[in-house]
Motif scaffolding. Structure first.
Motif, mmCIF file in Angstrom:
data_model
loop_
_atom_site.group_PDB
_atom_site.id
_atom_site.type_symbol
_atom_site.label_atom_id
_atom_site.label_comp_id
_atom_site.label_asym_id
_atom_site.label_seq_id
_atom_site.Cartn_x
_atom_site.Cartn_y
_atom_site.Cartn_z
ATOM 1 N N ALA A 124 26.321 -102.725 -8.256
ATOM 2 C CA ALA A 124 27.063 -102.750 -9.595
ATOM 3 C C ALA A 124 26.839 -101.226 -10.158
ATOM 4 O O ALA A 124 25.807 -100.774 -9.508
ATOM 5 C CB ALA A 124 26.515 -103.638 -10.497
ATOM 6 N N THR A 125 27.493 -100.710 -10.810
ATOM 7 C CA THR A 125 27.506 -99.284 -11.061
ATOM 8 C C THR A 125 27.233 -99.428 -12.682
ATOM 9 O O THR A 125 27.841 -100.204 -13.658
ATOM 10 C CB THR A 125 28.815 -98.601 -11.136
ATOM 11 N N PRO A 126 25.890 -98.712 -13.421
ATOM 12 C CA PRO A 126 25.656 -98.777 -14.658
ATOM 13 C C PRO A 126 27.021 -98.088 -15.366
ATOM 14 O O PRO A 126 27.658 -97.431 -14.810
ATOM 15 C CB PRO A 126 24.497 -97.553 -14.756
ATOM 16 N N ALA A 127 26.958 -98.527 -16.552
ATOM 17 C CA ALA A 127 27.999 -98.359 -17.523
ATOM 18 C C ALA A 127 27.867 -97.127 -18.164
ATOM 19 O O ALA A 127 28.955 -96.548 -18.819
ATOM 20 C CB ALA A 127 28.042 -99.546 -18.410
ATOM 21 N N GLY A 128 26.672 -96.420 -18.367
ATOM 22 C CA GLY A 128 26.373 -95.386 -19.054
ATOM 23 C C GLY A 128 25.497 -94.327 -18.316
ATOM 24 O O GLY A 128 24.645 -95.109 -17.534
ATOM 25 N N PRO A 129 25.432 -93.023 -18.792
ATOM 26 C CA PRO A 129 24.275 -92.273 -18.441
ATOM 27 C C PRO A 129 22.830 -92.641 -18.914
ATOM 28 O O PRO A 129 21.816 -92.033 -18.158
ATOM 29 C CB PRO A 129 24.895 -90.829 -18.879
ATOM 30 N N ASP A 130 22.810 -93.308 -19.766
ATOM 31 C CA ASP A 130 21.345 -94.017 -20.111
ATOM 32 C C ASP A 130 20.748 -94.976 -19.645
ATOM 33 O O ASP A 130 19.807 -95.544 -19.768
ATOM 34 C CB ASP A 130 21.512 -94.471 -21.485
ATOM 35 N N ASN A 131 21.446 -95.386 -18.115
ATOM 36 C CA ASN A 131 21.149 -96.468 -17.388
ATOM 37 C C ASN A 131 21.086 -95.948 -16.109
ATOM 38 O O ASN A 131 21.957 -96.226 -15.296
ATOM 39 C CB ASN A 131 22.027 -97.704 -17.598
ATOM 40 N N PRO A 132 20.075 -95.271 -15.750
ATOM 41 C CA PRO A 132 20.024 -94.660 -14.387
ATOM 42 C C PRO A 132 19.543 -95.546 -13.386
ATOM 43 O O PRO A 132 18.844 -96.653 -13.613
ATOM 44 C CB PRO A 132 18.732 -93.722 -14.303
ATOM 45 N N THR A 133 19.882 -95.416 -12.181
ATOM 46 C CA THR A 133 19.417 -96.450 -11.087
ATOM 47 C C THR A 133 19.350 -95.293 -9.735
ATOM 48 O O THR A 133 20.172 -94.439 -9.583
ATOM 49 C CB THR A 133 20.251 -97.303 -10.698
ATOM 50 N N GLY A 134 18.516 -95.265 -8.880
ATOM 51 C CA GLY A 134 18.359 -94.150 -7.797
ATOM 52 C C GLY A 134 16.979 -93.640 -7.600
ATOM 53 O O GLY A 134 16.083 -93.893 -8.483
ATOM 54 N N PRO A 161 24.185 -102.878 -19.053
ATOM 55 C CA PRO A 161 25.530 -103.136 -18.900
ATOM 56 C C PRO A 161 25.735 -102.367 -17.610
ATOM 57 O O PRO A 161 25.683 -101.306 -17.426
ATOM 58 C CB PRO A 161 26.260 -102.357 -20.209
ATOM 59 N N THR A 162 27.033 -102.847 -17.065
ATOM 60 C CA THR A 162 27.290 -102.268 -15.894
ATOM 61 C C THR A 162 29.240 -102.115 -15.964
ATOM 62 O O THR A 162 29.563 -102.772 -16.679
ATOM 63 C CB THR A 162 27.235 -103.156 -14.548
ATOM 64 N N THR A 163 29.684 -101.581 -14.968
ATOM 65 C CA THR A 163 31.239 -101.445 -14.952
ATOM 66 C C THR A 163 31.854 -102.767 -14.472
ATOM 67 O O THR A 163 33.025 -102.750 -14.454
ATOM 68 C CB THR A 163 31.961 -100.154 -14.075
ATOM 69 N N ALA A 164 31.162 -103.633 -13.840
ATOM 70 C CA ALA A 164 31.493 -104.653 -13.550
ATOM 71 C C ALA A 164 32.205 -105.528 -14.522
ATOM 72 O O ALA A 164 33.440 -106.322 -14.123
ATOM 73 C CB ALA A 164 30.537 -105.922 -13.052
ATOM 74 N N VAL A 174 25.099 -111.062 -16.147
ATOM 75 C CA VAL A 174 23.700 -110.743 -16.099
ATOM 76 C C VAL A 174 23.446 -109.588 -14.817
ATOM 77 O O VAL A 174 23.790 -109.894 -13.922
ATOM 78 C CB VAL A 174 22.791 -112.128 -15.913
ATOM 79 N N THR A 175 22.480 -108.679 -15.125
ATOM 80 C CA THR A 175 22.186 -107.812 -14.109
ATOM 81 C C THR A 175 20.872 -108.066 -13.556
ATOM 82 O O THR A 175 20.017 -108.416 -14.357
ATOM 83 C CB THR A 175 22.576 -106.263 -14.690
ATOM 84 N N PHE A 176 20.778 -107.462 -12.508
ATOM 85 C CA PHE A 176 19.594 -107.547 -11.628
ATOM 86 C C PHE A 176 19.020 -106.011 -11.206
ATOM 87 O O PHE A 176 20.161 -105.420 -10.521
ATOM 88 C CB PHE A 176 19.397 -108.639 -10.598
ATOM 89 N N ARG A 177 18.125 -105.310 -11.403
ATOM 90 C CA ARG A 177 17.517 -104.155 -10.568
ATOM 91 C C ARG A 177 16.909 -104.690 -9.307
ATOM 92 O O ARG A 177 15.800 -105.306 -9.721
ATOM 93 C CB ARG A 177 16.878 -103.382 -11.559
ATOM 94 N N ILE A 178 17.031 -104.209 -8.256
ATOM 95 C CA ILE A 178 16.472 -105.100 -7.071
ATOM 96 C C ILE A 178 16.397 -103.673 -6.100
ATOM 97 O O ILE A 178 17.118 -102.610 -6.092
ATOM 98 C CB ILE A 178 17.067 -106.093 -5.997
#
Length: 167
Positions: free
Chosen positions: A52-62, A111-114, A134-138
């Motif tokens: 899933a892709t984060p919905a905004g720039p305040d939600n980094p992943t990577g 939030p994600t773009t899903a 519901v989102t999970f960070r794995i």
């Protein structure tokens, strides 16, 4: 070592059935009770978005994320209050993702773009329904194996489990 890890995963995925959890096939509706009188939900896992892709720039992943390289998995649920009491709960901490190595991840309000996420708190009168993600960070290399949901912020004895991936 890999064989013993797979055996542990198989036991972890079978444990809900052996312990009285309500297992469901992909996309099946599971009826779950809460600890309060009249608390009952029909819960359906309807979609999994991985990654899933984060919905905004305040939600980094990577790699620049303080939690390290990872990915997001978004799961969409349909909740129907089939009980006689008003349902008031937070779906994210009530939801867990299990990976093939037996690790357990708790849902987060991210939030994600899903699609639309559940609000932090959901209130449903008897007969009412709600849908949301519901989102999970794995970890990036994790292999999702199952998703679990329970009332009472995930603490109810009655737990539903769906095998992944969904068809």
């Amino acid at each position: 070592m890999r064989r013993s890890r797979r055996l542990l995963v198989a036991l972890a995925l079978l444990a809900p059935t052996l312990l009285g959890f309500a297992p469901g096939g992909s996309g099946e509706t599971i009826s779950l009770a809460g600890s309060e009188p009249g608390a009952r939900l029909d819960v359906t896992l309807t979609q999994v978005v991985d990654p899933a892709t984060p919905a905004g720039p305040d939600n980094p992943t990577g790699p620049d994320d303080p939690d390290g390289p990872d990915r997001l998995v978004a799961t969409r649920f349909r909740l129907e209050n089939t009980g006689t009491a008003v349902y008031r709960d937070s779906p994210a901490p009530a939801t867990h993702l299990l990976d093939a190595d037996g690790r357990r991840f708790t849902g987060i309000d991210l939030p994600t773009t899903a699609g639309p996420a559940f609000p932090a708190a959901v209130t449903l009168d008897p007969g009412a329904t709600a849908e949301g993600f519901v989102t999970f960070r794995i970890p990036a290399d994790a292999e999702p194996a199952a998703v679990q949901f329970a009332l009472d912020a995930g603490l109810a004895d009655d737990v539903g489990q769906w095998s992944l991936p969904l068809p």
